[in-house]
Design a protein around this motif. Structure first.
Motif, PDB file in Angstrom:
ATOM      1  N   PRO A  63       2.173  -0.475  -9.330  1.00  0.00           N
ATOM      2  CA  PRO A  63       0.948  -0.140 -10.067  1.00  0.00           C
ATOM      3  C   PRO A  63      -0.266  -0.147  -9.147  1.00  0.00           C
ATOM      4  CG  PRO A  63       1.678  -2.368 -10.578  1.00  0.00           C
ATOM      5  CD  PRO A  63       2.780  -1.732  -9.773  1.00  0.00           C
ATOM      6  N   ALA A  64      -1.247   0.675  -9.490  1.00  0.00           N
ATOM      7  CA  ALA A  64      -2.453   0.785  -8.681  1.00  0.00           C
ATOM      8  C   ALA A  64      -3.285  -0.479  -8.773  1.00  0.00           C
ATOM      9  CB  ALA A  64      -3.280   1.996  -9.118  1.00  0.00           C
ATOM     10  N   GLU A  65      -4.112  -0.684  -7.789  1.00  0.00           N
ATOM     11  CA  GLU A  65      -4.986  -1.855  -7.766  1.00  0.00           C
ATOM     12  C   GLU A  65      -6.116  -1.676  -8.772  1.00  0.00           C
ATOM     13  OE1 GLU A  65      -6.781  -4.725  -4.240  1.00  0.00           O
ATOM     14  OE2 GLU A  65      -6.582  -2.566  -3.933  1.00  0.00           O
ATOM     15  N   VAL A  66      -6.519  -2.792  -9.414  1.00  0.00           N
ATOM     16  CA  VAL A  66      -7.524  -2.774 -10.474  1.00  0.00           C
ATOM     17  C   VAL A  66      -8.752  -3.530  -9.994  1.00  0.00           C
ATOM     18  CG1 VAL A  66      -8.009  -3.347 -12.881  1.00  0.00           C
ATOM     19  CG2 VAL A  66      -5.705  -2.682 -12.200  1.00  0.00           C
ATOM     20  N   ASP A  67      -9.930  -2.955 -10.265  1.00  0.00           N
ATOM     21  CA  ASP A  67     -11.156  -3.640  -9.864  1.00  0.00           C
ATOM     22  C   ASP A  67     -11.568  -4.649 -10.915  1.00  0.00           C
ATOM     23  OD1 ASP A  67     -11.955  -2.010 -11.891  1.00  0.00           O
ATOM     24  OD2 ASP A  67     -13.436  -0.885 -10.757  1.00  0.00           O
ATOM     25  N   ILE A  99      -7.957   1.751  -9.004  1.00  0.00           N
ATOM     26  CA  ILE A  99      -8.476   2.277  -7.749  1.00  0.00           C
ATOM     27  C   ILE A  99      -7.437   3.210  -7.160  1.00  0.00           C
ATOM     28  CG2 ILE A  99      -9.256   1.668  -5.425  1.00  0.00           C
ATOM     29  CD1 ILE A  99     -10.191  -0.985  -6.488  1.00  0.00           C
ATOM     30  N   ASN A 100      -7.865   4.383  -6.800  1.00  0.00           N
ATOM     31  CA  ASN A 100      -6.963   5.367  -6.219  1.00  0.00           C
ATOM     32  C   ASN A 100      -6.399   4.821  -4.893  1.00  0.00           C
ATOM     33  OD1 ASN A 100      -5.614   7.590  -5.285  1.00  0.00           O
ATOM     34  ND2 ASN A 100      -7.313   9.019  -5.581  1.00  0.00           N
ATOM     35  N   PRO A 101      -5.089   4.709  -4.755  1.00  0.00           N
ATOM     36  CA  PRO A 101      -4.533   4.146  -3.508  1.00  0.00           C
ATOM     37  C   PRO A 101      -4.713   5.038  -2.288  1.00  0.00           C
ATOM     38  CG  PRO A 101      -2.771   4.958  -4.917  1.00  0.00           C
ATOM     39  CD  PRO A 101      -4.033   5.033  -5.726  1.00  0.00           C
ATOM     40  N   HIS A 102      -5.054   6.309  -2.507  1.00  0.00           N
ATOM     41  CA  HIS A 102      -5.228   7.228  -1.383  1.00  0.00           C
ATOM     42  C   HIS A 102      -6.642   7.189  -0.814  1.00  0.00           C
ATOM     43  CE1 HIS A 102      -1.276   9.041  -2.028  1.00  0.00           C
ATOM     44  NE2 HIS A 102      -1.545   9.032  -3.335  1.00  0.00           N
ATOM     45  N   GLU A 123       0.830  -1.208   0.000  1.00  0.00           N
ATOM     46  CA  GLU A 123       0.000   0.000   0.000  1.00  0.00           C
ATOM     47  C   GLU A 123       0.863   1.256   0.000  1.00  0.00           C
ATOM     48  OE1 GLU A 123      -2.576  -0.315   3.312  1.00  0.00           O
ATOM     49  OE2 GLU A 123      -3.857  -1.867   2.425  1.00  0.00           O
ATOM     50  N   GLU A 124       1.949   1.261   0.770  1.00  0.00           N
ATOM     51  CA  GLU A 124       2.836   2.413   0.781  1.00  0.00           C
ATOM     52  C   GLU A 124       3.519   2.609  -0.563  1.00  0.00           C
ATOM     53  OE1 GLU A 124       3.161   4.639   3.086  1.00  0.00           O
ATOM     54  OE2 GLU A 124       1.690   3.635   4.390  1.00  0.00           O
ATOM     55  N   ALA A 125       3.861   1.502  -1.214  1.00  0.00           N
ATOM     56  CA  ALA A 125       4.492   1.615  -2.529  1.00  0.00           C
ATOM     57  C   ALA A 125       3.511   2.145  -3.567  1.00  0.00           C
ATOM     58  CB  ALA A 125       5.032   0.245  -2.956  1.00  0.00           C
ATOM     59  N   ARG A 126       2.255   1.746  -3.484  1.00  0.00           N
ATOM     60  CA  ARG A 126       1.249   2.252  -4.412  1.00  0.00           C
ATOM     61  C   ARG A 126       1.002   3.739  -4.197  1.00  0.00           C
ATOM     62  NH1 ARG A 126      -3.068  -2.793  -3.968  1.00  0.00           N
ATOM     63  NH2 ARG A 126      -2.001  -4.182  -5.477  1.00  0.00           N
ATOM     64  N   LYS A 127       0.999   4.187  -2.932  1.00  0.00           N
ATOM     65  CA  LYS A 127       0.808   5.607  -2.662  1.00  0.00           C
ATOM     66  C   LYS A 127       1.989   6.433  -3.146  1.00  0.00           C
ATOM     67  CE  LYS A 127      -2.143   4.874   1.378  1.00  0.00           C
ATOM     68  NZ  LYS A 127      -2.284   5.072   2.848  1.00  0.00           N
ATOM     69  N   ALA A 128       3.190   5.855  -3.093  1.00  0.00           N
ATOM     70  CA  ALA A 128       4.382   6.575  -3.544  1.00  0.00           C
ATOM     71  C   ALA A 128       4.576   6.492  -5.052  1.00  0.00           C
ATOM     72  CB  ALA A 128       5.614   6.037  -2.827  1.00  0.00           C
ATOM     73  N   GLY A 129       3.778   5.687  -5.744  1.00  0.00           N
ATOM     74  CA  GLY A 129       3.909   5.547  -7.184  1.00  0.00           C
ATOM     75  C   GLY A 129       4.946   4.534  -7.617  1.00  0.00           C
ATOM     76  N   LEU A 130       5.466   3.728  -6.703  1.00  0.00           N
ATOM     77  CA  LEU A 130       6.479   2.724  -7.051  1.00  0.00           C
ATOM     78  C   LEU A 130       5.856   1.422  -7.510  1.00  0.00           C
ATOM     79  CD1 LEU A 130       8.918   3.312  -4.046  1.00  0.00           C
ATOM     80  CD2 LEU A 130       8.973   4.346  -6.344  1.00  0.00           C
TER      81      LEU A 130
END
Length: 430
Positions: free
Chosen positions: A29-33, A39-42, A20-27
């Motif tokens: 890929p975001a989660e896909v529904d 899905i916005n990680p924030h 989750e921290e890596a997704r918020k930092a852009g390192l």
């Protein structure tokens, strides 16, 4: 993430947190529904987590979208109390109580008649208007659904007529009393309706009560008006921070107007008006909510259940309900086993004599030194499982009643052999 009650180890929680921290930092890929949208990680977890009763296997945000897109999906308004047909005589299959065809006798909401409409054929009630409605979330909770605002005029007119009749009656009564006291002088004075001296506060008692008086405060600290406020405080009541003026008494927080502790702990509880805010925090449903919160936290920390009280309150409440049911079931099984082994004193069965003896309701209180502080100790001590006062081999005392040279013996003959025969006083001079 979908709510799941499966067990997760500490390592799984650490990996998920790092992802989750890596997704918020852009390192990462975001989660896909399930529709392929990112899905916005924030987004907070309590918004992205689907409710447990939707059984969502994959991450989704459909529960946050408006899925009732059809404007004609529901009909949230109906004619309350509308009637259709009014029959003149009783019909077969109608309600036996009132005679309406739209419901049966069991569902009739009218008062049960002494002679029902089926037997008299009179006063037949009209049929109700039956509608098929599908209420939405707001429609189910609308307490004024189906209410006709025009009917409020009749209510207002009824109360105005009642108040006017009451005022006229009181004025006539006071005029009559004045005429009886002064005779014909009241005619010379020329008393009018406005100068009768009628106490209007007695006519309308609600105006006399200042408890519901609406005032408008001006010249406040910030300037201007604060609108309308109600005078809800009774002036005879003493403020909680004035009950005890000692500086070491209960702390009062002026911001929240709360006082947790009891300001008068030594006062008689029957004479207390206020015993602190903690009395309300541990009473009613507050204690049940606290127990539910503690259970949800312990289930997450100790048992590994992914349950959160704020994110999924329905899931936490259902889990706590199942826990109490299993606990009560286990407690009843334990109780049945104990009753099966030792019996039940509440039944008519005769209990064994060994269970009846040695039991009493006498209460004895001891101090740390073993002295009796309250109550009275029992005189007769219970017998042990060993035989007492049994003398063998013609001895007059028991073994261990005599001591000499680091040896135990019998006091009657002073012998140190356990299985020896007693010689009485002759053994002492041998």
């Amino acid at each position: 993430m979908a709510a799941s009650v499966s067990f997760r180890s500490r390592e799984d929680y650490r990996k998920r947190f790092e992802l989750e921290e890596a997704r918020k930092a852009g390192l990462a890929p975001a989660e896909v529904d399930e529709d392929g949208n990112e899905i916005n990680p924030h987004i907070p977890q309590y918004m992205s987590s689907a409710p447990w009763y939707l059984n969502a296997d994959r991450p989704t945000l459909k529960h946050q979208r408006k899925w009732k897109s059809d404007p004609n999906y529901t009909k949230s308004w109906y004619d309350r109390g509308a009637k259709t047909f009014h029959a003149d005589k009783y019909r077969n299959g109608a309600c036996e109580n009132c005679g309406a065809m739209t419901h049966d006798t069991k569902s009739c909401v009218e008062r049960p008649r002494k002679l029902r409409a089926k037997w008299t054929g009179k006063n037949i009630s009209p049929d109700e208007k039956i509608e098929t409605i599908e209420l939405d979330y707001d429609g189910k909770r609308d307490r004024w659904n189906g209410y006709d605002p025009a009917s409020c005029k009749d209510v207002i007119q009824m109360y105005e007529t009642r108040d006017e009749a009451r005022n006229n009656y009181l004025k006539e009564q006071q005029l009559k009393n004045l005429e009886e006291k002064n005779g014909n002088q009241s005619k010379e004075v020329g008393v009018s309706d406005g100068s009768l001296g009628v106490d209007e506060a007695k006519i309308d008692e609600s105006k006399q009560m200042e408890f519901a008086k609406v005032e408008k405060r001006v010249r406040t600290t910030g300037g201007g008006s604060t609108g309308t406020v109600r005078n809800l405080r009774i002036r005879e009541d003493t403020a909680k921070y004035l009950l005890n003026l000692d500086v070491n008494s209960a702390h009062y927080d002026p911001k929240t107007r709360s006082m947790r502790e009891d300001p008068l702990p030594d006062m008689d509880p029957n004479e207390k008006f206020y015993a602190g805010d903690n009395c309300n925090r541990v009473s009613g449903q507050a204690f049940e909510f606290e127990q539910l919160t503690i259970h949800a936290r312990e289930a997450f920390e100790k048992m590994g259940h992914d349950v959160h009280m704020q994110a999924a309150p329905s899931q936490a409440e259902l889990l706590y309900k199942n826990f109490n049911a299993n606990k009560q079931k286990l407690r009843s099984q334990t109780k049945d086993k104990i009753m099966e082994k030792y019996g039940n004193a509440a039944t008519d069965e005769v209990l064994p004599r060994e269970l009846l003896l040695g039991q009493s309701e006498r209460e004895v209180e001891y101090d740390r030194a073993g002295r009796i502080v309250k109550g009275q100790e029992t005189i007769s001590l219970p017998k042990t499982k060993y035989e007492e006062d049994v003398h063998i081999s013609n001895h007059k005392s028991v073994w261990g009643s005599w001591w000499k040279d680091h040896k135990w013996g019998y006091k009657c003959c002073q012998q140190t052999f356990r299985n020896s025969y007693c010689t009485g006083a002759a053994g002492i001079f041998c």
